[in-house]
Design a protein around this motif. Structure first.
Motif, PDB file in Angstrom:
ATOM      1  N   ILE A  99      12.482  -5.313  28.793  1.00 33.94           N
ATOM      2  CA  ILE A  99      11.371  -4.236  28.745  1.00 33.94           C
ATOM      3  C   ILE A  99      10.185  -4.671  29.299  1.00 33.94           C
ATOM      4  CG2 ILE A  99       9.993  -3.945  26.570  1.00 33.94           C
ATOM      5  CD1 ILE A  99      11.896  -4.588  24.366  1.00 33.94           C
ATOM      6  N   PRO A 100       9.718  -3.943  29.701  1.00 34.31           N
ATOM      7  CA  PRO A 100       8.485  -4.090  30.996  1.00 34.31           C
ATOM      8  C   PRO A 100       7.302  -5.253  30.429  1.00 34.31           C
ATOM      9  CG  PRO A 100       9.644  -2.061  31.296  1.00 34.31           C
ATOM     10  CD  PRO A 100       9.953  -2.392  29.884  1.00 34.31           C
ATOM     11  N   LYS A 101       7.157  -6.334  30.762  1.00 35.11           N
ATOM     12  CA  LYS A 101       6.146  -7.128  30.738  1.00 35.11           C
ATOM     13  C   LYS A 101       4.505  -6.588  31.400  1.00 35.11           C
ATOM     14  CE  LYS A 101       7.662 -11.181  31.978  1.00 35.11           C
ATOM     15  NZ  LYS A 101       7.608 -12.670  31.089  1.00 35.11           N
ATOM     16  N   GLU A 102       5.119  -5.223  32.078  1.00 40.97           N
ATOM     17  CA  GLU A 102       3.257  -5.086  32.657  1.00 40.97           C
ATOM     18  C   GLU A 102       3.426  -3.768  32.487  1.00 40.97           C
ATOM     19  OE1 GLU A 102       3.204  -7.560  36.795  1.00 40.97           O
ATOM     20  OE2 GLU A 102       4.980  -6.298  36.474  1.00 40.97           O
ATOM     21  N   ALA A 103       2.514  -3.224  32.297  1.00 38.36           N
ATOM     22  CA  ALA A 103       1.632  -1.679  31.864  1.00 38.36           C
ATOM     23  C   ALA A 103       2.828  -0.653  32.956  1.00 38.36           C
ATOM     24  CB  ALA A 103       0.841  -1.356  32.597  1.00 38.36           C
ATOM     25  N   PHE A 104       3.428   0.418  32.515  1.00 38.33           N
ATOM     26  CA  PHE A 104       4.143   1.612  33.415  1.00 38.33           C
ATOM     27  C   PHE A 104       3.296   2.558  32.293  1.00 38.33           C
ATOM     28  CE2 PHE A 104       6.204   0.347  29.681  1.00 38.33           C
ATOM     29  CZ  PHE A 104       6.365   1.334  28.801  1.00 38.33           C
ATOM     30  N   GLY A 105       3.881   3.643  33.497  1.00 32.61           N
ATOM     31  CA  GLY A 105       3.619   4.903  33.500  1.00 32.61           C
ATOM     32  C   GLY A 105       4.067   5.933  33.379  1.00 32.61           C
ATOM     33  N   PHE A 106       4.639   7.114  33.269  1.00 31.09           N
ATOM     34  CA  PHE A 106       5.910   8.598  33.350  1.00 31.09           C
ATOM     35  C   PHE A 106       4.534   8.986  33.579  1.00 31.09           C
ATOM     36  CE2 PHE A 106       8.361   5.266  31.510  1.00 31.09           C
ATOM     37  CZ  PHE A 106       9.306   5.123  32.818  1.00 31.09           C
ATOM     38  N   SER A 107       5.185  10.781  34.599  1.00 33.41           N
ATOM     39  CA  SER A 107       4.556  11.741  34.801  1.00 33.41           C
ATOM     40  C   SER A 107       5.025  12.312  33.356  1.00 33.41           C
ATOM     41  CB  SER A 107       4.980  12.545  35.662  1.00 33.41           C
ATOM     42  OG  SER A 107       6.326  12.561  35.974  1.00 33.41           O
ATOM     43  N   ASN A 108       3.723  13.558  32.984  1.00 33.06           N
ATOM     44  CA  ASN A 108       4.084  13.702  31.496  1.00 33.06           C
ATOM     45  C   ASN A 108       3.542  13.750  30.918  1.00 33.06           C
ATOM     46  OD1 ASN A 108       4.729  16.424  32.952  1.00 33.06           O
ATOM     47  ND2 ASN A 108       7.188  15.914  32.796  1.00 33.06           N
ATOM     48  N   ASN A 109       3.399  12.154  30.725  1.00 32.32           N
ATOM     49  CA  ASN A 109       2.873  11.162  29.756  1.00 32.32           C
ATOM     50  C   ASN A 109       3.445  10.761  28.576  1.00 32.32           C
ATOM     51  OD1 ASN A 109       0.478   9.669  30.634  1.00 32.32           O
ATOM     52  ND2 ASN A 109      -0.360  11.672  30.412  1.00 32.32           N
ATOM     53  N   ILE A 110       5.219  10.699  29.468  1.00 31.00           N
ATOM     54  CA  ILE A 110       6.161  10.082  28.677  1.00 31.00           C
ATOM     55  C   ILE A 110       6.125   8.463  27.791  1.00 31.00           C
ATOM     56  CG2 ILE A 110       8.802  10.009  27.837  1.00 31.00           C
ATOM     57  CD1 ILE A 110       7.823  13.139  28.010  1.00 31.00           C
ATOM     58  N   VAL A 111       5.813   8.620  27.012  1.00 30.94           N
ATOM     59  CA  VAL A 111       6.134   7.648  26.366  1.00 30.94           C
ATOM     60  C   VAL A 111       7.325   7.253  25.860  1.00 30.94           C
ATOM     61  CG1 VAL A 111       5.116   5.255  25.447  1.00 30.94           C
ATOM     62  CG2 VAL A 111       3.488   6.887  25.458  1.00 30.94           C
ATOM     63  N   ASN A 127       3.726  23.227  42.989  1.00 32.39           N
ATOM     64  CA  ASN A 127       3.569  24.374  43.796  1.00 32.39           C
ATOM     65  C   ASN A 127       2.218  24.510  44.755  1.00 32.39           C
ATOM     66  OD1 ASN A 127       6.914  25.246  43.928  1.00 32.39           O
ATOM     67  ND2 ASN A 127       5.686  26.607  42.664  1.00 32.39           N
ATOM     68  N   ASP A 128       1.710  23.869  44.060  1.00 29.76           N
ATOM     69  CA  ASP A 128       0.170  24.279  44.004  1.00 29.76           C
ATOM     70  C   ASP A 128      -0.183  22.952  44.467  1.00 29.76           C
ATOM     71  OD1 ASP A 128      -0.217  27.576  45.358  1.00 29.76           O
ATOM     72  OD2 ASP A 128       0.126  27.647  42.783  1.00 29.76           O
ATOM     73  N   ASN A 129      -2.449  22.726  44.625  1.00 31.29           N
ATOM     74  CA  ASN A 129      -3.013  21.439  44.646  1.00 31.29           C
ATOM     75  C   ASN A 129      -2.491  21.554  42.993  1.00 31.29           C
ATOM     76  OD1 ASN A 129      -2.850  21.672  47.004  1.00 31.29           O
ATOM     77  ND2 ASN A 129      -5.513  22.153  47.083  1.00 31.29           N
ATOM     78  N   GLU A 130      -2.318  20.261  42.480  1.00 29.80           N
ATOM     79  CA  GLU A 130      -2.466  19.916  41.250  1.00 29.80           C
ATOM     80  C   GLU A 130      -3.165  18.910  40.973  1.00 29.80           C
ATOM     81  OE1 GLU A 130       0.886  19.206  38.060  1.00 29.80           O
ATOM     82  OE2 GLU A 130       1.705  21.024  39.196  1.00 29.80           O
ATOM     83  N   LYS A 131      -3.679  18.475  39.634  1.00 29.55           N
ATOM     84  CA  LYS A 131      -3.810  17.276  39.009  1.00 29.55           C
ATOM     85  C   LYS A 131      -3.588  16.989  38.191  1.00 29.55           C
ATOM     86  CE  LYS A 131      -9.021  18.742  40.236  1.00 29.55           C
ATOM     87  NZ  LYS A 131      -9.998  18.653  40.151  1.00 29.55           N
ATOM     88  N   MET A 132      -3.359  15.380  38.007  1.00 23.59           N
ATOM     89  CA  MET A 132      -2.190  14.964  36.744  1.00 23.59           C
ATOM     90  C   MET A 132      -2.986  14.116  36.500  1.00 23.59           C
ATOM     91  SD  MET A 132       1.600  13.871  37.273  1.00 23.59           S
ATOM     92  CE  MET A 132       2.352  15.426  37.024  1.00 23.59           C
ATOM     93  N   ASP A 133      -2.758  13.921  35.283  1.00 22.21           N
ATOM     94  CA  ASP A 133      -3.195  12.408  34.217  1.00 22.21           C
ATOM     95  C   ASP A 133      -1.995  11.948  33.947  1.00 22.21           C
ATOM     96  OD1 ASP A 133      -6.217  12.745  35.413  1.00 22.21           O
ATOM     97  OD2 ASP A 133      -6.318  13.757  32.998  1.00 22.21           O
ATOM     98  N   ILE A 134      -1.928   9.851  34.554  1.00 21.02           N
ATOM     99  CA  ILE A 134      -0.917   9.866  33.560  1.00 21.02           C
ATOM    100  C   ILE A 134      -2.130   8.284  32.943  1.00 21.02           C
ATOM    101  CG2 ILE A 134       0.884   7.748  34.651  1.00 21.02           C
ATOM    102  CD1 ILE A 134       2.180  10.032  36.631  1.00 21.02           C
ATOM    103  N   LYS A 135      -1.154   7.593  32.052  1.00 19.14           N
ATOM    104  CA  LYS A 135      -1.808   6.723  30.853  1.00 19.14           C
ATOM    105  C   LYS A 135      -0.703   5.528  31.082  1.00 19.14           C
ATOM    106  CE  LYS A 135      -3.955   5.677  26.829  1.00 19.14           C
ATOM    107  NZ  LYS A 135      -4.377   6.442  25.207  1.00 19.14           N
ATOM    108  N   LEU A 136      -1.270   4.454  31.100  1.00 20.33           N
ATOM    109  CA  LEU A 136      -0.859   2.937  31.576  1.00 20.33           C
ATOM    110  C   LEU A 136      -0.146   2.724  29.919  1.00 20.33           C
ATOM    111  CD1 LEU A 136      -1.880   0.935  34.490  1.00 20.33           C
ATOM    112  CD2 LEU A 136       0.477   2.611  34.495  1.00 20.33           C
ATOM    113  N   THR A 137       1.014   2.166  29.537  1.00 21.24           N
ATOM    114  CA  THR A 137       1.071   1.714  28.650  1.00 21.24           C
ATOM    115  C   THR A 137       2.234   0.592  28.579  1.00 21.24           C
ATOM    116  OG1 THR A 137       2.308   4.037  27.396  1.00 21.24           O
ATOM    117  CG2 THR A 137       2.694   2.683  26.443  1.00 21.24           C
ATOM    118  N   ALA A 138       1.387  -0.479  27.832  1.00 26.81           N
ATOM    119  CA  ALA A 138       1.951  -1.675  28.052  1.00 26.81           C
ATOM    120  C   ALA A 138       2.692  -1.840  26.165  1.00 26.81           C
ATOM    121  CB  ALA A 138       1.227  -2.716  28.171  1.00 26.81           C
TER     122      ALA A 138
END
Length: 139
Positions: A99-111, A127-138
Motif C-alpha cells: 500500500i502506498p505510503k505517499e499520496a497518490f491520485g488517478f484520472s477520474n478521481n478514482i480512489v 479530443n479538445d482542450n480540457e481541464k482536469m482536477d485530480i485530488k491526491l489521496t493518502a
C-alpha cells in the motif's frame, strides 16, 4: 529546396496545433516538498507497469495545489496515475502490504479500495482542450 523546408515547417506547425492542451490541477497536496510524478498511459496493456508510461511528467511542489499544462499529447484515450514523491527518491514508497505510503491520485478521481484501479476506470478521451482536477489521496 527552400520550398520543401517551408512546407515541412508548415506541416510540423499544423500538426502541433492539432494537439489539445490538458490543464491538470493537482489538489490536496499535504506537504510542500518533493515532486509530483505523473504517468500518462495510452493502453490497458501497459497501465501502471513500471517504466511503461506513454509520457512522464514531474512537478516540483511549491504549494498545496499545482497545475501543469500538458501540450504534447495527441488526441486519443489516456489514463493518468500520479504520486507525491515527498522524499524525492524517485519511487512511490509502499508498506509491507504494497500500500502506498505517499499520496497518490488517478484520472477520474478514482480512489481504490482493495487494489489499484483499472485502465477502464481511469480512462478519458482527449479530443479538445480540457481541464482536469485530480485530488491526491493518502492512506
Amino acid at each position: 529546396m527552400k520550398q520543401l523546408l517551408a512546407l515541412l515547417g508548415l506541416l510540423c506547425f499544423s500538426m502541433q496545433a492539432q494537439s489539445p492542451e490538458l490543464a491538470l490541477t493537482i489538489t490536496n497536496i499535504q506537504s510542500v516538498k518533493g515532486t509530483i510524478e505523473i504517468g500518462v498511459f495510452n493502453t490497458h496493456d501497459n497501465y501502471l507497469k513500471e517504466g511503461a508510461a506513454y509520457k512522464n511528467y514531474s512537478i516540483v511542489v511549491t504549494d498545496n495545489s499545482e497545475t501543469i499544462i500538458i501540450k504534447d499529447l495527441p488526441k486519443g484515450e489516456y489514463a493518468i496515475s500520479m504520486y507525491h514523491d515527498k522524499n524525492s527518491d524517485d519511487k512511490c514508497n509502499k508498506n509491507f502490504l504494497g500500500i502506498p505510503k505517499e499520496a497518490f491520485g488517478f484520472s477520474n478521481n478514482i480512489v481504490p479500495k482493495f487494489s489499484a484501479p483499472s485502465y477502464e476506470d481511469c480512462k478519458f478521451v482527449l479530443n479538445d482542450n480540457e481541464k482536469m482536477d485530480i485530488k491526491l489521496t493518502a492512506f
